[in-house]
Write an enzyme that holds these catalytic residues in place. Structure first.
Site, PDB file in Angstrom:
ATOM      1  N   GLY A  56       0.824  -1.201   0.000  1.00 35.76           N
ATOM      2  CA  GLY A  56       0.000   0.000   0.000  1.00 35.76           C
ATOM      3  C   GLY A  56       0.854   1.245   0.000  1.00 35.76           C
ATOM      4  N   GLY A  57       0.234   2.395   0.305  1.00 31.41           N
ATOM      5  CA  GLY A  57       0.964   3.646   0.295  1.00 31.41           C
ATOM      6  C   GLY A  57       2.059   3.695   1.346  1.00 31.41           C
ATOM      7  N   PRO A  88       5.278  -2.292   1.756  1.00 32.90           N
ATOM      8  CG  PRO A  88       7.254  -3.528   1.597  1.00 32.90           C
ATOM      9  CD  PRO A  88       6.731  -2.110   1.620  1.00 32.90           C
ATOM     10  CE  LYS A  91       0.093  -1.170   7.009  1.00 34.93           C
ATOM     11  NZ  LYS A  91      -0.960  -0.131   7.209  1.00 34.93           N
ATOM     12  CG  ASP A 115      -7.385   5.492   2.017  1.00 32.53           C
ATOM     13  OD1 ASP A 115      -8.050   5.647   0.965  1.00 32.53           O
ATOM     14  OD2 ASP A 115      -6.261   4.966   2.026  1.00 32.53           O
TER      15      ASP A 115
END
Length: 814
Positions: free
Chosen positions: A510-511, A514, A529, A626
């Site tokens: 994601g932003g 990984p 993460k 989000d």
């Protein structure tokens, strides 16, 4: 207490005179229609001057006006107590009749449909109960237990007991049914003594199967709990003359009660938020309030974890002996949300217990069937996370982790056994010893954090994270930053768990960076993460993830387990979701079949509960910013959990809207006011939820949609809505149960994606729309980002559109 409107002012008559007049009016009314109807059949309705009488004349159903109101309703009351008629159930509580005439009537049709007509011969309340065959004639019958049933001669096809209002009657269930929609039976108070419409308070069972009763305001905020049921009584809910029956199986969780008919007793949820046990007194010819809860000002878990509430002390909250406030400054300011923590942390080898008398038992115990107090104590000692136990009548109650909703109790024999390393003789340590203790404990904790190995993390016994409000990142450079009260794992152990961040262990990206699968020695897994070196996100997002998620505790939010901050590495550890994210299934044609109708409804309900918690039940109002399919993770049972709080923002108690110069989020899910002006609020999340809801129902992405002239799923849904073909939106591969109508879900989705934030509902409104099928929904306006913009109303369908024929109060987006 709701009474019939008295025809003669009481101030001008003596008690005896008034009683004689009421008796005469009652007899005259019954003489007018004989002894009253005993059955409601097709072709023989119940008119406004008649009553339906049960077989033994115990109960009556008819028309009434409450208090000083001129509105007219159909309700049930005890026929025996003619001087003081306590209304037990109301049919048309949201749709009153303004005046009566010969047209005013309640009738049942051949197919079982129950219809109430007003004075203008208009249908104002309808219950559809078709038995599927016009050859089967149905009738309405009032039973002596005050249950009004519709029967086809073989079975009950509808009963008022399945639709409680404000009174809990003997034999009536308060229940949660484990069906596709998880139907709930709960009480809802009147608005006021003159208005039986749904009020602010409700009483029932928590949806997550707790064996106790709770009271909520606005269906969402808990204000009182009965305490757990131990097989004989509730710990914080004294009852008399009553035998309760508790059921928990694969079909339902429910409570109902029975009593001796010689002592009539009922429970009434009052308009001011009290559950009153009323007992009929023949001597006084009146209902007496035998008990009332809640007592005093102790709301549910008012004093936070391990806090004790007492209405006889000022302030009402204090810590248990051997505990201290989690945050002294908050405690000094009378903000007790974070509760208390142990002065000396509990260790697995600690075997001391202290009998806590005069305190009601905490909420949420685990119940075991054991034969002695000693066996119960051993069961607690066998679990390192067990913090307290109680034994009564063959039932052993165990508590793990923090203790919630403890209150001072007048019962000196009640209570529980609290676990300690040794029983403290005094809860107050001398200042010098306290400083030494804190220094030693701090050094020990820092040493443990520095050496913690993630491979040995035990997910079975790990407790909830400490949610101290000081859990922030405070210093200027990353090496000096510290995340308090969140486990810190070494980079070397995380590298070993992920096989040196092997591509084979990669779950996605994601932003932030990984995400890898980490394997622990105990056989469990975690999600790792890792902040990418080239990520545009950094300290601010890391702060949000650690501070926010560590404080949030909800079954539909992903749980953070720890972090790693070493040199340039910034890593977060989460619980592992075996089924990855929702988009992994929803937008892959080869996997869509795994999302059957039951699972999709389960996912929708879970996301609703998670967002409701963020917007309403967490300490501060939190806007996710989000919400999207890829940020909905699925566990091994396909239960959804909202993840990725890097973009989330906290609102203060009085804030309703905020502005940002940095627009973040995902195209297709961003609300118009956020995408164009940088304005965000809880209604921004509601918009994203509406998009997600329509995507789940259709199996299609909102962005990149190509169908005729529609450039988005929202536009396509709107065109189908206007053409009365909205069912075409639903994934054609789904097998939908006959009893479920998906139009209501689509309707709610369209309400959520309206252009103006003021038109969108809140998540509490959404939950009410889902859980109460009788609520009539307003017509949606044109969705945002579709042709037509904000000019005009955007309403292309007839006003007052509803997915059913029931008349109810209209929910208006706030």
């Amino acid at each position: 207490m709701q009474l019939f409107k008295k025809m003669v002012p009481a101030t001008k008559l003596g008690s005896f005179q008034l009683r004689m007049i009421l008796t005469f009016l009652y007899i005259f009314s019954n003489l007018k229609v004989g002894a009253g109807l005993d059955i409601l059949s097709p072709g023989r309705p119940l008119y406004s001057n008649e009553t339906l009488i049960s077989k033994r004349s115990k109960c009556a159903l008819g028309f009434f006006s409450p208090g000083n109101s001129t509105n007219i309703y159909v309700g049930i009351w005890y026929n025996t107590f003619i001087y003081d008629r306590q209304i037990l159930w109301v049919a048309n509580r949201e749709a009153p009749i303004r005046s009566v005439s010969d047209n005013s009537r309640l009738e049942v049709s051949e197919d079982g449909t129950l219809i109430l007509f007003n004075d203008l011969n208009e249908k104002i309340w309808v219950v559809n109960n078709s038995v599927g065959s016009s050859s089967v004639s149905t009738t309405g019958l009032l039973l002596d237990d005050a249950n009004f049933v519709i029967s086809d001669g073989m079975s009950r096809i509808w009963q008022s007991f399945d639709y409680p209002t404000h009174t809990w009657l003997p034999g009536m269930k308060l229940a949660n049914y484990r069906t596709l929609t998880e139907k709930r039976l709960f009480l809802t108070s009147w608005k006021n003594p003159d208005d039986p419409a749904s009020g602010n308070f409700s009483l029932g069972i928590e949806p997550n199967e707790r064996n106790e009763l709770f009271m909520w305001t606005n269906i969402t905020k808990k204000i009182w709990g009965s305490g757990p049921w131990n097989g004989q009584h509730f710990s914080s809910f004294p009852t008399n003359f009553i035998q309760f029956n508790f059921i928990m199986d694969s079909q339902e969780t429910s409570f109902k009660y029975y009593l001796d008919e010689s002592i009539p007793s009922i429970f009434v949820l009052s308009h001011d938020g009290k559950i009153n046990e009323l007992v009929w007194s023949e001597r006084a010819d009146d209902w007496n309030t035998f008990s009332s809860q809640p007592v005093g000002d102790c709301g549910f878990a008012l004093c936070g974890p391990n806090g004790l509430c007492s209405t006889n002390s000022t302030p009402p909250c204090q810590c248990l002996d051997g505990f201290k406030p989690n945050n002294r400054e908050d405690w000094r300011l009378a903000y007790w949300y974070f509760g208390c923590t142990r002065i000396k942390p509990l260790q697995c080898h600690d075997i001391g217990f202290r009998h806590m008398v005069g305190i009601s038992m905490p909420a949420n115990p685990e119940t075991l069937n054991l034969n002695s107090t000693y066996a119960c104590q051993l069961a607690c000692l066998g679990n390192c996370s067990c913090t307290a136990y109680s034994f009564s009548n063959g039932s052993c109650s165990l508590w793990t982790g923090d203790l919630l909703d403890m209150r001072s109790s007048g019962n000196s024999q009640a209570g529980f056994y609290l676990r300690f390393s040794k029983i403290p003789s005094s809860g107050v340590l001398k200042k010098k010893k306290r400083r030494i203790f804190r220094a030693k404990n701090r050094k020990k904790k820092e040493a443990e954090e520095a050496n913690e190995n993630i491979l040995f993390l035990d997910l079975e016994t790990s407790t909830k994270q400490n949610t101290d409000s000081k859990s922030t990142i405070a210093n200027s450079t990353m090496e000096e930053k510290k995340i308090f009260n969140l486990p810190r794992f070494s980079f070397s152990s995380i590298s070993a768990a992920t096989n040196n961040f092997s591509p084979a262990n990669k779950l996605g990206e994601g932003g932030f960076g990984p995400v890898f699968k980490g394997n622990l020695l105990g056989g469990h897994s975690v999600a790792v993460k890792r902040l990418s070196k080239r990520s545009g996100q950094g300290l601010e997002e890391l702060r949000n993830e650690t501070v926010l998620i560590a404080k949030l505790q909800h079954r539909n939010l992903v749980r953070i387990l720890g972090c790693c901050i070493e040199e340039d590495e910034k890593i977060l550890i989460y619980e592992y979701m075996s089924n990855k994210s929702l988009d992994h299934f929803l937008f892959d044609p080869s996997k869509q079949d795994l999302l059957d109708w039951r699972i999709r409804v389960q996912i929708i309900e879970g996301i609703t509960q998670g967002l409701l918690y963020l917007h309403l039940h967490s300490r501060l109002r939190i806007v996710h910013r989000d919400l999207k399919a890829s940020n909905i993770l699925l566990d091994d049972k396909m239960n959804p959990k909202i993840s990725d709080f890097g973009m989330a923002r906290i609102f203060g108690g009085d804030e309703l809207q905020a502005n940002t110069n940095r627009i973040v989020g995902t195209y297709g899910y961003m609300s118009p006011e956020y995408a164009m002006e940088g304005l965000f609020s809880i209604k921004s999340d509601v918009f994203a939820f509406g998009v997600l809801l329509l995507e789940i129902l259709s199996g299609r992405k909102n962005t990149g949609f190509r169908h005729s002239d529609c450039l988005s799923l929202l536009g396509y849904a709107w065109e189908l809505w206007k053409a009365d073909r909205v069912l075409e939106l639903v994934d054609s591969n789904l097998e939908i149960p006959y009893s479920f109508v998906p139009v209501r879900l689509i309707h709610v989705g369209l309400l959520c994606v309206q252009e103006s934030p003021e038109d969108r509902p809140t998540m509490s409104d959404v939950l009410a729309m889902f859980s109460n099928e009788h609520i009539q929904l307003v017509s949606p306006r044109r969705p945002a980002f579709t042709s037509g913009g904000s000019s005009g109303t955007g309403i292309d369908k007839a006003d007052n559109v509803s997915v059913n024929n029931l008349t109810a109060s209209v929910i208006k987006g706030r």
